[in-house]
Design an enzyme around this catalytic site. Structure first.
Site, PDB file in Angstrom:
ATOM      1  N   GLY A 208      26.642 -20.321 -31.347  1.00  0.00           N
ATOM      2  CA  GLY A 208      27.483 -19.443 -30.520  1.00  0.00           C
ATOM      3  C   GLY A 208      26.814 -19.117 -29.207  1.00  0.00           C
ATOM      4  O   GLY A 208      25.848 -19.771 -28.816  1.00  0.00           O
ATOM      5  N   ASN A 209      27.340 -18.119 -28.510  1.00  0.00           N
ATOM      6  CA  ASN A 209      26.716 -17.681 -27.259  1.00  0.00           C
ATOM      7  C   ASN A 209      26.861 -16.172 -27.119  1.00  0.00           C
ATOM      8  O   ASN A 209      27.420 -15.513 -27.995  1.00  0.00           O
ATOM      9  CB  ASN A 209      27.322 -18.430 -26.068  1.00  0.00           C
ATOM     10  N   ARG A 210      26.360 -15.630 -26.021  1.00  0.00           N
ATOM     11  CA  ARG A 210      26.222 -14.173 -25.891  1.00  0.00           C
ATOM     12  C   ARG A 210      27.432 -13.481 -25.257  1.00  0.00           C
ATOM     13  O   ARG A 210      27.373 -12.298 -24.953  1.00  0.00           O
ATOM     14  CB  ARG A 210      24.982 -13.850 -25.057  1.00  0.00           C
ATOM     15  N   SER A 211      28.516 -14.188 -25.039  1.00  0.00           N
ATOM     16  CA  SER A 211      29.666 -13.541 -24.379  1.00  0.00           C
ATOM     17  C   SER A 211      30.273 -12.462 -25.277  1.00  0.00           C
ATOM     18  O   SER A 211      30.533 -12.692 -26.448  1.00  0.00           O
ATOM     19  CB  SER A 211      30.737 -14.587 -24.045  1.00  0.00           C
ATOM     20  N   ALA A 275      33.327 -18.215 -22.621  1.00  0.00           N
ATOM     21  CA  ALA A 275      32.155 -19.090 -22.650  1.00  0.00           C
ATOM     22  C   ALA A 275      32.400 -20.101 -23.770  1.00  0.00           C
ATOM     23  O   ALA A 275      32.413 -19.741 -24.952  1.00  0.00           O
ATOM     24  CB  ALA A 275      30.903 -18.266 -22.909  1.00  0.00           C
TER      25      ALA A 275
END
Ligand code: PMT
Length: 400
Positions: A208-211, A275
């Site tokens: 995943g990512n930090r959005s 993102a």
């Protein structure tokens, strides 16, 4: 400075009790509020409650304090009129210009922005008569907030629920801040993506990512307050649904692509603030991947995800559709942003710098908006909402 003057119209639906919470938020944030309920609204919440919470007298008819000419003055002096809940009957009377009580007189004399937050059963909301009345009010410049989907009176569930008062308050705050009586995105359908996609490895883990979704939600809220019909494609955000916005939940980049392609068919503008993972694991393990004693872990093989922004930019659903991308960069921000604009083929690219504790999850952002026409619009550090307003200004210019 004088407090902004808000008229809170309340019509006769069970959701009238939620208007007490809206009233509290308005007064506590420094607004002078005059509540104008209809006679039916008083069956649900009495005049004493409205009067005590607002600190102002309450009347439903034009015959009280006639020497003060309230049927004209209340509307004339308002900076904002918000009707919550707005019943089918109230919408019909407003659309047809009736003036048979104090609220409908106020709606005719107000020259300020007007917000309606309808609440009713799904069958009523979908009835052609109500659809036409809503269209008439929107055409005249009112902001009509789409009802939420959820539990209705009795055992029924569907579209027609009054959105959360905190979210209606957000719409009012934004409409008041703009102060214009003709919302520039009225009649437009806009699509916004928000949050971060998650690419599953097994039933327990994902890439995943930090959005957080905050920038995308600010874009969605702002567009709704400017009169647009908004479809928000939300990837793993956990944020409350903004009032008046159709929210579609997605998980992965492939699911987001499907949702985007469906939503953009009749959209005037698309803003890709999500993102999106460029890669996903090639295989998905049906059971949790276990560590094995004495063995190194298996490498994770990645495959490319579709580039949604490049695809919708290259194959516009219709001529004139405005496509906006975001570029999240950590180094050589401007050079990478310019190269990305050329590669993706969108009309506008919002270039913002990101890092572990930068932009992601924050309430604020700072950006440079690059136009395919060579324009560059710097957006100074400030709330994500301020950047959203500038993005919609640029979109509205291109739609005109
Ligand atoms: O959500 P917040 O915490 O508020 O943070 C906001 C944000 C930093 C996520 C937001 O401002 C932002 O920059 N969003 C874009 C993030 C991103 O994916 O950037 P990118 O440079 O990797 O992608 C460029 C553009 O292509 C983006 O519009 C993206 O949505 C799109 N894209 C990317 C990959 C892919 N496979 N398909 C795409 O459509």
């Amino acid at each position: 400075m004088d407090k902004p003057k808000v008229v809170l119209g309340v019509s006769g639906g069970i959701a009238a009790y939620k208007a007490c919470e809206l009233l509290r938020r308005l007064t506590e944030s420094g607004h002078e509020v005059r509540v104008v309920p209809t006679a039916s609204a008083l069956h649900f919440v009495g005049a004493a409650t409205w009067s005590a919470l607002s600190g102002n007298p309450v009347a439903t008819e034009v015959w009280d304090d006639v020497h003060e000419v309230p049927h004209v003055r209340i509307g004339q002096h308002a900076d904002l009129v918000v009707v919550a809940p707005a019943t089918a009957d109230l919408l019909a009377r407003a659309a047809h210009g009736l003036a048979d009580d104090l609220l409908t007189n106020t709606l005719l004399t107000a020259r300020c922005p007007v917000v309606f937050a309808p609440a009713m059963h799904t069958e009523m909301w979908e009835h052609p008569a109500v659809r036409e009345n809503v269209a008439t009010l929107r055409r005249r410049g009112a902001v009509v907030v789409e009802p939420a989907v959820g539990r209705l009176t009795g055992v029924d569930t569907g579209k027609g629920r009054l959105p959360d008062p905190a979210e209606i308050f957000e719409v009012c705050r934004r409409v008041l801040a703009r102060g214009v009586t003709a919302p520039d995105l009225a009649g437009r359908h806009v699509v916004v993506s928000a949050g971060g996609t998650r690419e599953p490895l097994d039933p327990v883990r994902f890439l995943g990512n930090r959005s957080s979704g905050k920038q995308g939600y600010a874009l969605a809220r702002t567009a709704a307050a400017r009169g647009a019909r908004v479809t928000l494609l939300a990837a793993n955000t956990g944020l409350p649904d903004p009032a008046g916005v159709d929210v579609v939940q997605v998980g992965t980049a492939v699911q987001l692509r499907e949702a985007v392609l469906k939503a953009v068919a009749d959209a005037d503008a698309v803003v890709m603030a999500a993102a999106v993972a460029d890669f996903r694991p090639q295989t998905y393990a049906a059971g949790k991947i276990k560590k094995k004693d004495g063995q190194d872990p298996e490498p994770v093989v990645l495959v490319r995800n579709p580039d949604i922004l490049a695809e919708i930019s290259a194959e516009r659903a219709h001529p004139g559709q405005v496509v906006v991308g975001f570029a999240a960069e950590t180094d050589d921000v401007l050079a990478n942003g310019r190269a990305k604009l050329a590669r993706k083929g969108c009309d506008l690219l919002v270039v913002n710098e990101v890092g572990e504790r930068r932009t992601f999850g924050s309430e604020e952002n700072e950006a440079l908006v690059l136009g395919a026409d060579g324009t560059e619009t710097p957006v100074p550090h400030g709330p994500k909402e301020a950047l959203a307003e500038i993005v919609w200004d640029l979109v509205a210019d291109r739609l005109r």
